[in-house]
Structures are given as structure tokens and as C-alpha cells.
Design a protein around this motif. Structure first.
Motif, PDB file in Angstrom:
ATOM      1  N   PRO A   1     -18.603  28.620 106.961  1.00 27.92           N
ATOM      2  CA  PRO A   1     -18.461  29.908 106.294  1.00 27.92           C
ATOM      3  C   PRO A   1     -19.079  31.027 107.134  1.00 27.92           C
ATOM      4  O   PRO A   1     -20.064  30.805 107.844  1.00 27.92           O
TER       5      PRO A   1
ATOM      6  N   LYS B   1      -9.509  34.925 108.437  1.00 22.22           N
ATOM      7  CA  LYS B   1      -9.319  35.651 107.179  1.00 22.22           C
ATOM      8  C   LYS B   1      -8.324  34.897 106.310  1.00 22.22           C
ATOM      9  O   LYS B   1      -7.309  34.410 106.808  1.00 22.22           O
TER      10      LYS B   1
ATOM     11  N   SER C   1      -8.261  41.374 104.556  1.00 19.18           N
ATOM     12  CA  SER C   1      -9.410  40.908 103.783  1.00 19.18           C
ATOM     13  C   SER C   1     -10.592  40.679 104.726  1.00 19.18           C
ATOM     14  O   SER C   1     -10.469  40.805 105.938  1.00 19.18           O
TER      15      SER C   1
ATOM     16  N   LYS D   1     -13.660  34.994 106.212  1.00 20.77           N
ATOM     17  CA  LYS D   1     -14.218  33.993 105.288  1.00 20.77           C
ATOM     18  C   LYS D   1     -14.759  32.771 106.009  1.00 20.77           C
ATOM     19  O   LYS D   1     -15.673  32.101 105.535  1.00 20.77           O
ATOM     20  N   ARG D   2     -14.186  32.420 107.140  1.00 19.01           N
ATOM     21  CA  ARG D   2     -14.609  31.255 107.904  1.00 19.01           C
ATOM     22  C   ARG D   2     -14.738  31.633 109.382  1.00 19.01           C
ATOM     23  O   ARG D   2     -14.127  32.597 109.857  1.00 19.01           O
TER      24      ARG D   2
END
Length: 233
Positions: free
Chosen positions: A155, A180, A185, A188-189
Motif C-alpha cells: 500500500p 491507481k 484517483s 493506492k499501491r
């Protein structure tokens, strides 16, 4: 549970083992396995990542480790049923106590990433109970070959801590991929790649979906040799 079918292999799944997911698919498709001959996967789960890497490099041999006995058995089953079986081995083994004289050209892991909580669901696979980042990095650094790579997906919130611990162990970030979930956006990772040699770091971006439930062209191209996409026409 139903097996997950890819173009060249099939993944048997279990409700008690962390299932096939996008994180594993991304690492399996993006880790730099080209020109690597000896690969170690830490925490195999179903064996997905090693199977994808074996498809991408037909010269490499693979060793998988998983502390979860059921996951190790499932990985072994999926390895044995694949066309790459002769190059794949798996052990029911705690990486913290793993001993080897072998050096690995590539070490990959989709490691536990949630701090311990009250939930029992996916307890070993998704929480830092059995293997924390420091243990993973420290042990990996000792068995990486001179030109080897450590490649992980984590993450974004854990990125700075992971990079800092890696530097303490003389592993230097050489590539950072910001992932993303959907266009426009937040990241996220991260897929992070480390080497024993300090070099200029490269950074890029990857988008999984261009709109809800619609894969991006980037994702479709990346996974075209693996996923069986249904024809919508």
C-alpha cells in the motif's frame, strides 16, 4: 471455490487461502524477471506470482515459501498442474527461519500489510503478524545476488517506511511504480524495486481502470498474455 483460469495455467483456490487478486497479477506481470535465473517468492498463497513469472521467463527456476500449511499445499498443487512444473518448487517454510547458501537473482513478495487487528479473516496473509517488513527486508538482503532485485507490492501508505528500512539494509530503490485504481484517483499501491547497487531511481504510473469496472488499455495490454477476457461483442 471455483478455479481461476488463465491462458496457460489454472489456479485452484480455497476459502482459507488469500485468493487471486489484482495485486498479485500486477506483480506477476511487472516484476523484472527477464535475464533472471533463480527466483524466490516469499508468501506464495496460491502460487500465482511465480506461475506468471515462470510463463514470462522459460529459463528461470523458482522456489516458493509459505508459512501457512494449507497455502503451501495449494501452491504445490498449482505448480504440479502447470506446464512449468519442472522449474517450480515450493516449501512449507517460515521465511524468518529460512536458511540457504543460494543467492537469488529476483526475490518477489506481496507481503502482509495490515497491522494486527481483531479480525481472523486472512489473518496471516493480510496482517503483519507472522512476517513484518523489517524481517522481510533484512532476510532478503542477505540472500540477494550481487545484481539481484527485490520487488514488492505494498500500500502507498507503507512506502516511506519500507524504503527507509530497505536503505538501512543497503537495499536502494531503483524503480517506483505508482498504481491507481481508477483514472484521476489517488495512488493506492506501489510496486517497489530494490537493488544492492545505488542508481538513479525511475518512477512511473499505472492505472488499472479507466472507469468503474472498465479496465484501462494499460491493464489490458499488460495482462493480455494471462487473462482470458470475455468478448463483449
Amino acid at each position: 471455490m471455483k478455479p481461476f483460469k488463465f491462458k496457460q495455467f489454472e489456479i485452484q483456490q480455497s476459502k482459507d487461502v488469500f485468493r487471486v487478486g489484482t495485486d498479485g497479477v500486477l506483480l506477476g506481470a511487472l516484476a523484472k524477471v527477464e535475464t533472471r535465473f533463480c527466483v524466490l517468492e516469499i508468501g506464495t498463497g496460491t502460487g500465482l506470482i511465480s506461475l506468471m513469472l515462470a510463463q514470462r521467463n522459460n529459463q528461470a527456476s523458482f522456489l516458493g515459501l509459505d508459512i501457512n500449511e494449507e497455502a503451501a499445499a495449494l501452491t504445490t498443487l498449482n505448480f504440479e498442474n502447470s506446464p512449468f512444473r519442472s522449474r517450480l518448487k515450493n516449501k512449507h517454510q517460515d521465511f524468518k527461519t529460512f536458511e540457504t547458501q543460494e543467492k537469488f537473482d529476483l526475490i518477489v513478495s506481496n507481503p502482509p500489510y495490515f497491522e494486527e487487528s481483531g479480525s481472523e479473516k486472512d489473518k496471516i496473509a493480510r496482517q503483519t503478524v507472522e512476517l513484518n517488513f523489517r524481517q522481510l527486508i533484512t532476510n532478503a538482503a542477505h540472500i540477494l545476488s550481487e545484481n539481484g532485485l527485490l520487488s514488492v507490492i505494498i500500500p502507498v501508505e507503507a512506502g516511506d517506511v519500507f524504503i527507509s528500512i530497505a536503505e538501512e539494509n543497503n537495499l536502494f530503490l531503483s524503480n517506483r511504480l505508482n498504481i491507481k485504481g481508477i483514472e484521476n484517483s489517488k495512488t493506492k499501491r506501489l510496486i517497489l524495486e530494490f537493488s544492492l547497487e545505488k542508481k538513479e531511481m525511475t518512477e512511473s504510473e499505472f492505472i488499472i481502470e479507466k472507469s468503474p469496472r472498465m479496465y484501462s488499455d494499460q491493464y489490458l495490454e499488460l495482462t493480455s498474455e494471462f487473462h482470458i477476457f470475455k468478448d463483449k461483442n
